[in-house]
Design an enzyme around this catalytic site. Structure first.
Site, PDB file in Angstrom:
ATOM      1  N   ARG A  18     -13.120 -11.563  24.376  1.00  0.00           N
ATOM      2  CA  ARG A  18     -11.763 -11.777  24.905  1.00  0.00           C
ATOM      3  C   ARG A  18     -10.795 -11.774  23.742  1.00  0.00           C
ATOM      4  O   ARG A  18     -10.958 -12.536  22.791  1.00  0.00           O
ATOM      5  CB  ARG A  18     -11.679 -13.139  25.597  1.00  0.00           C
ATOM      6  CG  ARG A  18     -12.294 -13.183  26.936  1.00  0.00           C
ATOM      7  CD  ARG A  18     -11.757 -14.298  27.782  1.00  0.00           C
ATOM      8  NE  ARG A  18     -11.475 -15.558  27.109  1.00  0.00           N
ATOM      9  CZ  ARG A  18     -11.055 -16.640  27.732  1.00  0.00           C
ATOM     10  NH1 ARG A  18     -10.863 -16.613  29.044  1.00  0.00           N
ATOM     11  NH2 ARG A  18     -10.823 -17.747  27.086  1.00  0.00           N
TER      12      ARG A  18
ATOM     13  N   THR B 288      -4.265 -12.037  24.194  1.00  0.00           N
ATOM     14  CA  THR B 288      -3.989 -11.534  25.561  1.00  0.00           C
ATOM     15  C   THR B 288      -5.028 -12.016  26.577  1.00  0.00           C
ATOM     16  O   THR B 288      -4.807 -11.913  27.772  1.00  0.00           O
ATOM     17  CB  THR B 288      -4.025  -9.994  25.574  1.00  0.00           C
ATOM     18  OG1 THR B 288      -5.370  -9.579  25.268  1.00  0.00           O
ATOM     19  CG2 THR B 288      -3.067  -9.404  24.546  1.00  0.00           C
TER      20      THR B 288
ATOM     21  N   ASP C  41     -16.682 -23.221  24.211  1.00  0.00           N
ATOM     22  CA  ASP C  41     -16.975 -21.804  23.966  1.00  0.00           C
ATOM     23  C   ASP C  41     -18.489 -21.590  23.976  1.00  0.00           C
ATOM     24  O   ASP C  41     -19.200 -22.030  23.063  1.00  0.00           O
ATOM     25  CB  ASP C  41     -16.371 -21.387  22.613  1.00  0.00           C
ATOM     26  CG  ASP C  41     -16.466 -19.879  22.408  1.00  0.00           C
ATOM     27  OD1 ASP C  41     -15.423 -19.256  22.181  1.00  0.00           O
ATOM     28  OD2 ASP C  41     -17.600 -19.333  22.476  1.00  0.00           O
TER      29      ASP C  41
ATOM     30  N   ASP D 205     -20.092 -19.727  20.874  1.00  0.00           N
ATOM     31  CA  ASP D 205     -20.124 -20.554  19.661  1.00  0.00           C
ATOM     32  C   ASP D 205     -21.170 -21.662  19.775  1.00  0.00           C
ATOM     33  O   ASP D 205     -21.890 -21.954  18.813  1.00  0.00           O
ATOM     34  CB  ASP D 205     -18.747 -21.173  19.405  1.00  0.00           C
ATOM     35  CG  ASP D 205     -17.776 -20.155  18.817  1.00  0.00           C
ATOM     36  OD1 ASP D 205     -18.236 -19.147  18.255  1.00  0.00           O
ATOM     37  OD2 ASP D 205     -16.558 -20.379  18.925  1.00  0.00           O
TER      38      ASP D 205
HETATM   39  C1  PRP Z   1     -16.842 -15.605  26.822  1.00  0.00           C
HETATM   40  C2  PRP Z   1     -17.874 -15.623  27.915  1.00  0.00           C
HETATM   41  C3  PRP Z   1     -17.452 -14.489  28.793  1.00  0.00           C
HETATM   42  C4  PRP Z   1     -15.951 -14.520  28.673  1.00  0.00           C
HETATM   43  C5  PRP Z   1     -15.393 -15.153  29.915  1.00  0.00           C
HETATM   44  O1  PRP Z   1     -17.128 -14.634  25.889  1.00  0.00           O
HETATM   45  O2  PRP Z   1     -19.186 -15.525  27.443  1.00  0.00           O
HETATM   46  O3  PRP Z   1     -17.963 -13.233  28.382  1.00  0.00           O
HETATM   47  O4  PRP Z   1     -15.626 -15.318  27.533  1.00  0.00           O
HETATM   48  O5  PRP Z   1     -14.021 -15.093  29.912  1.00  0.00           O
HETATM   49  P1  PRP Z   1     -13.217 -14.214  30.961  1.00  0.00           P
HETATM   50  O6  PRP Z   1     -13.821 -14.448  32.301  1.00  0.00           O
HETATM   51  O7  PRP Z   1     -11.816 -14.782  30.856  1.00  0.00           O
HETATM   52  O8  PRP Z   1     -13.268 -12.780  30.541  1.00  0.00           O
HETATM   53  P2  PRP Z   1     -16.236 -14.429  24.575  1.00  0.00           P
HETATM   54  O9  PRP Z   1     -15.156 -13.421  24.864  1.00  0.00           O
HETATM   55  O10 PRP Z   1     -15.795 -15.760  24.063  1.00  0.00           O
HETATM   56  O11 PRP Z   1     -17.224 -13.729  23.597  1.00  0.00           O
HETATM   57  P3  PRP Z   1     -18.594 -14.300  22.962  1.00  0.00           P
HETATM   58  O12 PRP Z   1     -19.602 -14.405  24.064  1.00  0.00           O
HETATM   59  O13 PRP Z   1     -18.934 -13.255  21.973  1.00  0.00           O
HETATM   60  O14 PRP Z   1     -18.302 -15.633  22.325  1.00  0.00           O
HETATM   61  N1  URA Z   2     -15.317 -18.393  27.435  1.00  0.00           N
HETATM   62  C1  URA Z   2     -16.017 -19.499  27.133  1.00  0.00           C
HETATM   63  O1  URA Z   2     -16.998 -19.443  26.364  1.00  0.00           O
HETATM   64  N2  URA Z   2     -15.633 -20.671  27.657  1.00  0.00           N
HETATM   65  C2  URA Z   2     -14.584 -20.769  28.491  1.00  0.00           C
HETATM   66  O2  URA Z   2     -14.287 -21.880  28.963  1.00  0.00           O
HETATM   67  C3  URA Z   2     -13.866 -19.600  28.799  1.00  0.00           C
HETATM   68  C4  URA Z   2     -14.257 -18.422  28.258  1.00  0.00           C
END
Ligand code: PRP
Ligand code: URA
Length: 207
Positions: free
Chosen positions: A102, A106, A198, A201
């Site tokens: 994400r 944005t 997160d 993380d």
């Molecule tokens: C997180 C999560 C989803 C997304 C959800 O990933 O694992 O993929 O956010 O958010 P959304 O429904 O608003 O799109 P992130 O983008 O943080 O990436 P990561 O898994 O690499 O930490």
């Molecule tokens: N991605 C995450 O990992 N946690 C949230 O709460 C939203 C998006």
């Protein structure tokens, strides 16, 4: 169809996952356990065929999985945490990967990787991601899969926001969603409240 789980083991484990003091090792283990528990229900409609078998006592009828083969598709990174639990139930499944993050400003999903089994159009696809927040990432992943010909797609999340569930439903009404809990809302940074923070993380210890 949206399936929300109402099982004491899932509620118990999900609460430990949410706690801020839960460390990476335990977080990872619980994501695996939750994926297995949810996988039991996600696979409920798999087709079976009868087969003759012989026990030490007599001949009888056994069952074997039939129908479409399965592809698990984790959304990187956090979806990776759900693969082992699902694979322990479905060891013959192939695994595709879709890399999305994400954008921090944005909140739109940005694609950085996509590698899917070549016969993805013939498989039943189970998309894995612990978090469904705005729904942008899951919707983009399902868009890719449909462009590659996938027709039977399920989405499995551990925690969802109501906004994310509605977003995916409105773009992909044919996709069944399985979620351990639908939380209250998104905050101003589009994080799920109460959520777990997160997921990527916490799973990989990157913060
Ligand atoms: C997180 C999560 C989803 C997304 C959800 O990933 O694992 O993929 O956010 O958010 P959304 O429904 O608003 O799109 P992130 O983008 O943080 O990436 P990561 O898994 O690499 O930490
Ligand atoms: N991605 C995450 O990992 N946690 C949230 O709460 C939203 C998006």
């Amino acid at each position: 169809m949206v399936t929300v789980f109402d099982h004491p083991l899932i509620k118990h484990k999900l609460s430990i996952l949410r706690m801020k003091q839960t460390g990476t090792k335990q977080f990872k283990e619980i994501v695996t356990e939750l994926s297995m528990l949810m996988g039991y229900e996600v696979t409920r409609d798999l087709q079976l065929e009868e087969m003759p078998i012989e026990t030490p006592i007599c001949k009888t009828t056994g069952y074997s999985l039939a129908g479409k083969k399965i592809a698990l598709v984790p959304i990187l990174r956090a979806g990776l945490g759900m693969v082992d639990g699902m694979l322990s139930l479905l060891p013959a499944a192939k695994v595709g990967h879709i890399g999305l993050y994400r954008d921090p400003k944005t909140y739109e999903p940005v694609e950085y990787y996509c590698k899917l089994p070549s016969d993805i159009d013939k498989r039943e696809v189970i998309v894995l991601d612990p978090m469904l927040a705005t729904g942008g990432s899951a919707t983009a992943a399902i868009d890719f899969l449909k462009k590659r010909g996938a027709k039977h797609i399920k989405l499995v999340n551990i925690i969802a926001a109501p906004e994310g569930v509605e977003y995916v439903k409105s773009h992909h009404p044919d996709v069944d969603i399985y979620v351990a809990n639908v939380d209250e809302k998104l905050n101003e940074h589009k994080y799920i409240v109460p959520g777990l923070g997160d997921a990527g993380d916490r799973l990989f210890g990157t913060k």
